[in-house]
Write an enzyme that holds these catalytic residues in place. Sequence first.
Site, PDB file in Angstrom:
ATOM      1  N   GLU A  50      -0.879  -0.112  15.029  1.00  0.00           N
ATOM      2  CA  GLU A  50       0.409   0.583  15.020  1.00  0.00           C
ATOM      3  C   GLU A  50       0.257   2.040  15.460  1.00  0.00           C
ATOM      4  O   GLU A  50      -0.687   2.724  15.081  1.00  0.00           O
ATOM      5  CB  GLU A  50       1.032   0.536  13.607  1.00  0.00           C
ATOM      6  N   CYS A 101       5.230  -2.007   4.868  1.00  0.00           N
ATOM      7  CA  CYS A 101       4.098  -1.492   5.664  1.00  0.00           C
ATOM      8  C   CYS A 101       4.454  -0.181   6.341  1.00  0.00           C
ATOM      9  O   CYS A 101       3.702   0.786   6.283  1.00  0.00           O
ATOM     10  CB  CYS A 101       3.658  -2.522   6.706  1.00  0.00           C
ATOM     11  N   HIS A 153      -1.661  -4.333  11.797  1.00  0.00           N
ATOM     12  CA  HIS A 153      -1.022  -5.579  11.369  1.00  0.00           C
ATOM     13  C   HIS A 153      -1.829  -6.757  11.897  1.00  0.00           C
ATOM     14  O   HIS A 153      -2.214  -6.773  13.069  1.00  0.00           O
ATOM     15  CB  HIS A 153       0.410  -5.665  11.923  1.00  0.00           C
TER      16      HIS A 153
HETATM   17  N1  PCA Z   1       3.213  -6.888   5.438  1.00  0.00           N
HETATM   18  C1  PCA Z   1       4.531  -6.344   5.142  1.00  0.00           C
HETATM   19  C2  PCA Z   1       4.361  -5.649   3.816  1.00  0.00           C
HETATM   20  C3  PCA Z   1       3.074  -6.137   3.239  1.00  0.00           C
HETATM   21  C4  PCA Z   1       2.397  -6.831   4.352  1.00  0.00           C
HETATM   22  O1  PCA Z   1       1.265  -7.304   4.318  1.00  0.00           O
HETATM   23  C5  PCA Z   1       5.097  -5.481   6.272  1.00  0.00           C
HETATM   24  O2  PCA Z   1       4.766  -5.718   7.441  1.00  0.00           O
HETATM   25  O3  PCA Z   1       5.893  -4.581   6.003  1.00  0.00           O
END
Ligand code: PCA
Length: 212
Positions: free
Chosen positions: A78, A141, A165
């Site tokens: 990200e 997140c 992610h």
């Molecule tokens: N993914 C979620 C919150 C916790 C996670 O592992 C997200 O992408 O916001």
Amino acid sequence: MKILVTGFEPFGGETRNPSAEVVERLPDTVAGAEIIKLILPTVRYEAPRKVMQAVKEHCPDAVLSIGQAGGRAAVSVERVAVNLDDYRIPDNAGNQPADEPVVPGGPDAYLTNLPVKAMVEAIQRVGVPAQISLSAGTFVCNHVLYQVRHDLEERHPGVGNGFIHIPFLPEQVVDKPGQPSMSLDLSMRAVKAAICAVVEGNCPMTAGATGD
Ligand code: PCA
């Protein structure tokens, strides 16, 4: 060098979250850097609070958070955190804000200060599909990425902060035809490669002091 690496508890009806499993399995040292591991509740305010407690306790050089992004086929490094909480589903404490800021009065967005391009290239070099992502979503997140960066700027300037992610595990998609997944081994390999890229000194805050 010391890196705080965080993962999240399962959420949204899932019984597993690959981010927690990757973090739990990381070795204590990667590329010479000490790894501090922390699993976060998937809860709006509690998650960043836990990160900042760990920052205070361990004084890391960088914080790298890992989360699950169901529906994505590649590991996503990200680049941006936005000042927006707009939850598609409730978090694990039932919070479901709509159109609210993460930090009232805060900047609209932060750009990560970790070397995203070097991280993506490092992940691809070890044979795992990876991409830069321009949206960490508007759920927990993104909230963690934004709030932690905001707090670091105020209280611990110079500490790096980034987010990766990772896709669903294959076991999570057996009943979700058409959804992509990635094995735990590949996601582990990706996260380790990304940590190596951070340690290797492409990171602004470690320039000239690339590890121990
Ligand atoms: N993914 C979620 C919150 C916790 C996670 O592992 C997200 O992408 O916001």
